[in-house]
Design a protein around this motif. Structure first.
Motif, PDB file in Angstrom:
ATOM      1  N   ASP A  86       0.818  -1.220   0.000  1.00 15.41           N
ATOM      2  CA  ASP A  86       0.000   0.000   0.000  1.00 15.41           C
ATOM      3  C   ASP A  86       0.858   1.280   0.000  1.00 15.41           C
ATOM      4  OD1 ASP A  86      -2.184  -1.760   0.232  1.00 15.41           O
ATOM      5  OD2 ASP A  86      -2.111  -1.660   2.426  1.00 15.41           O
ATOM      6  N   PHE A  87       0.512   2.202  -0.863  1.00 16.53           N
ATOM      7  CA  PHE A  87       1.323   3.417  -0.991  1.00 16.53           C
ATOM      8  C   PHE A  87       0.440   4.636  -1.226  1.00 16.53           C
ATOM      9  CE2 PHE A  87       0.950   1.671  -5.281  1.00 16.53           C
ATOM     10  CZ  PHE A  87       0.598   2.781  -6.028  1.00 16.53           C
ATOM     11  N   SER A 109      -1.156  11.543   8.274  1.00 15.65           N
ATOM     12  CA  SER A 109      -2.007  10.371   7.989  1.00 15.65           C
ATOM     13  C   SER A 109      -1.210   9.266   7.304  1.00 15.65           C
ATOM     14  CB  SER A 109      -3.176  10.774   7.079  1.00 15.65           C
ATOM     15  OG  SER A 109      -3.993  11.716   7.723  1.00 15.65           O
ATOM     16  N   ALA A 110      -0.368   9.651   6.364  1.00 21.15           N
ATOM     17  CA  ALA A 110       0.444   8.656   5.655  1.00 21.15           C
ATOM     18  C   ALA A 110       1.424   7.980   6.613  1.00 21.15           C
ATOM     19  CB  ALA A 110       1.196   9.319   4.507  1.00 21.15           C
ATOM     20  N   GLN A 121       0.894   7.616   9.961  1.00 15.45           N
ATOM     21  CA  GLN A 121       0.081   6.748  10.813  1.00 15.45           C
ATOM     22  C   GLN A 121      -0.297   5.450  10.100  1.00 15.45           C
ATOM     23  OE1 GLN A 121      -2.985   9.584  11.644  1.00 15.45           O
ATOM     24  NE2 GLN A 121      -1.849  10.515  13.335  1.00 15.45           N
ATOM     25  N   GLY A 122      -0.639   5.558   8.812  1.00 14.62           N
ATOM     26  CA  GLY A 122      -1.075   4.384   8.051  1.00 14.62           C
ATOM     27  C   GLY A 122       0.080   3.534   7.544  1.00 14.62           C
ATOM     28  N   ASP A 123       1.311   3.990   7.768  1.00 11.89           N
ATOM     29  CA  ASP A 123       2.514   3.272   7.315  1.00 11.89           C
ATOM     30  C   ASP A 123       2.477   2.984   5.811  1.00 11.89           C
ATOM     31  OD1 ASP A 123       5.057   2.257   7.767  1.00 11.89           O
ATOM     32  OD2 ASP A 123       4.333   0.228   8.179  1.00 11.89           O
ATOM     33  N   PHE A 124       2.026   3.970   5.043  1.00 17.28           N
ATOM     34  CA  PHE A 124       2.056   3.861   3.582  1.00 17.28           C
ATOM     35  C   PHE A 124       3.471   4.137   3.065  1.00 17.28           C
ATOM     36  CE2 PHE A 124      -2.417   4.934   4.322  1.00 17.28           C
ATOM     37  CZ  PHE A 124      -3.088   4.153   3.388  1.00 17.28           C
ATOM     38  N   ASN A 129       7.988   2.056   3.535  1.00 16.07           N
ATOM     39  CA  ASN A 129       7.229   1.919   4.782  1.00 16.07           C
ATOM     40  C   ASN A 129       8.142   1.268   5.841  1.00 16.07           C
ATOM     41  OD1 ASN A 129       7.139  -0.900   4.556  1.00 16.07           O
ATOM     42  ND2 ASN A 129       4.997  -0.973   3.905  1.00 16.07           N
ATOM     43  N   TYR A 134       1.178  -4.419  -6.179  1.00 13.44           N
ATOM     44  CA  TYR A 134       0.386  -5.596  -5.792  1.00 13.44           C
ATOM     45  C   TYR A 134       0.591  -6.757  -6.757  1.00 13.44           C
ATOM     46  CZ  TYR A 134      -1.955  -2.091  -2.961  1.00 13.44           C
ATOM     47  OH  TYR A 134      -2.212  -1.082  -2.080  1.00 13.44           O
ATOM     48  N   SER A 147      -6.632   5.879   8.172  1.00 18.41           N
ATOM     49  CA  SER A 147      -5.631   6.914   7.855  1.00 18.41           C
ATOM     50  C   SER A 147      -5.955   7.605   6.537  1.00 18.41           C
ATOM     51  CB  SER A 147      -4.228   6.302   7.770  1.00 18.41           C
ATOM     52  OG  SER A 147      -3.863   5.745   9.004  1.00 18.41           O
TER      53      SER A 147
END
Lengths: 260, 260
Positions: free
Chosen positions: A139-140, A161-162, A164-167, A236, B86, B161
């Motif tokens: 995920d990116f 946000s990015a 926190q989401g570990d994108f 990430n 992916y 996120s």
């Protein structure tokens, strides 16, 4: 017929230009683009009328492309990379939206008769990730660091946000001549969320003659090493930088390790 | 020479296959791919040895491609879309990483002598966004909804996120034959962050003969309307669905409106 192609020509290497993009240019009499993009395309643009508006005149370029197409010409509006990603496509639709809402001068209603086709292209993040392996393997996201059109507050919120989401994160427009502090601020925010040794790709002039690729770590990322022609992608928390003799790769695992 | 091309062939339309990808296939004796992807390429694959492993055997496919290349063959490992997004590229590098760390059988050390080249392709989100206009016109992210390899907890955190950051979101692997609840859960999470009327693209078999495109709204998104061949992209809070006669478009503005 009144036709406007809105076309992304990829990062620079003509071998990454899609046949669909090439055919649209061949079918056109008029090309509207920032001059550098036409230079990259070379011979393909020969014999066409070039409308070369400078950087910063994006709105003028979109209006001109619509006017030329409305006058009956077959026109290609060109951006490098993917014209749908931080480029000209969205501006054309914003102008059409305003026209539908009668916010444009009455003569621009003719824009609504143009047949429009958008053709995607390989974006810088894809060129960069593939050159170093598989950095976009999970995920990116992408974030433009230009605060000319987006308030910095919105950009900063997205960086958090990015994080926190570990994108995996690709920064477009990381710096410009007048703008250099955003990238280091973004780095400092991300250091709150992921390890200092997170792999970072600095890709300058990707797939072009002047291509220069550096793999570094998040704590060493510095705006001084980056210019307007550079993509910055941050791994990430699981991205790996591996070295095999003279070759090095960066990849972001998808989670197969349990099964290998 | 021992060479492995790792190649994304785009969404399906051969006019979106890059010349670079085409040349790699032409230069190869052996193609490793899920059979459907080879079918989409048609004539281009004629005269090559096909190694068609079924869905679910991704690890076997990556190992086979490495083994064939190590044995001296010129091999292309193929995924549709962008093989770095992916898809199979990251798995190859994970196997190489394990080999460098001596976690693979000793005979696989020969994998480390293979020359590797990754070639990106047009990904489904780009095909979808361009078909409907410019949905990826501002900051966006991708999230795979498959919890086969990623814990649902991680996926759910990323959806939150992405909602908080107001990214345009493309869901890959939105459903499968055995998996259907994730998409509706994702929708419900996003309804906490953005309007019910946020435009949504449901793009099935994009750029292929069976292409079917639906533009709907977030509150009406339902897993029943989606299958394994479908991309789902959700606009951000500012994305607009516009109608011009028989034509409709979705775009995400970049912020030019103040200047228009």
């Amino acid at each position: 017929m009144s036709k406007l192609f809105i076309v992304g020509t990829g990062p620079g290497d003509l071998d990454l230009l899609t046949p669909k993009a090439k055919k649209s240019i061949e079918a056109s009499t008029d090309l509207v683009a920032y001059g550098l993009y036409l230079d990259l395309l070379g011979e393909l643009c020969a014999g066409k009328t070039h409308h070369d508006l400078p950087l910063g005149e994006e709105i003028g370029r979109a209006r001109l492309a619509l006017d030329l197409a409305a006058s009956g010409k077959t026109v290609t509006l060109i951006s490098s990379g993917d014209i749908g990603i931080y480029a000209m496509a969205t501006l054309v639709f914003e102008l059409l939206d305003n026209t539908i809402q009668n916010k444009e001068p009455i003569q621009n209603q003719q824009w609504l008769n143009i047949e429009i086709e958008v053709i995607p292209g390989i974006s810088a993040m894809q060129a960069g990730a593939s050159k170093v392996g598989a950095l976009l393997g999970h995920d990116f996201c992408t974030i433009s660091l230009s605060d000319l059109l987006t308030p910095w507050q919105t950009i900063e919120k997205r960086i958090h946000s990015a994080g926190q989401g570990d994108f995996v994160i690709s920064f477009y427009n990381p710096v410009s001549k007048k703008r250099d502090w955003q990238l280091n601020t973004a780095r400092d925010i991300l250091l709150e969320y992921r390890p200092a040794k997170t792999p970072v790709l600095i890709g300058r002039q990707l797939t072009r003659k002047e291509e220069d690729i550096t793999i570094t770590t998040l704590d060493k990322l510095d705006a001084h090493d980056v210019d307007m022609f550079t993509l910055v992608s941050i791994g990430n928390s699981e991205s790996r930088h591996i070295i095999n003799g003279n070759t090095q790769w960066v990849y972001t695992p998808r989670g197969y390790s349990k099964k290998l």
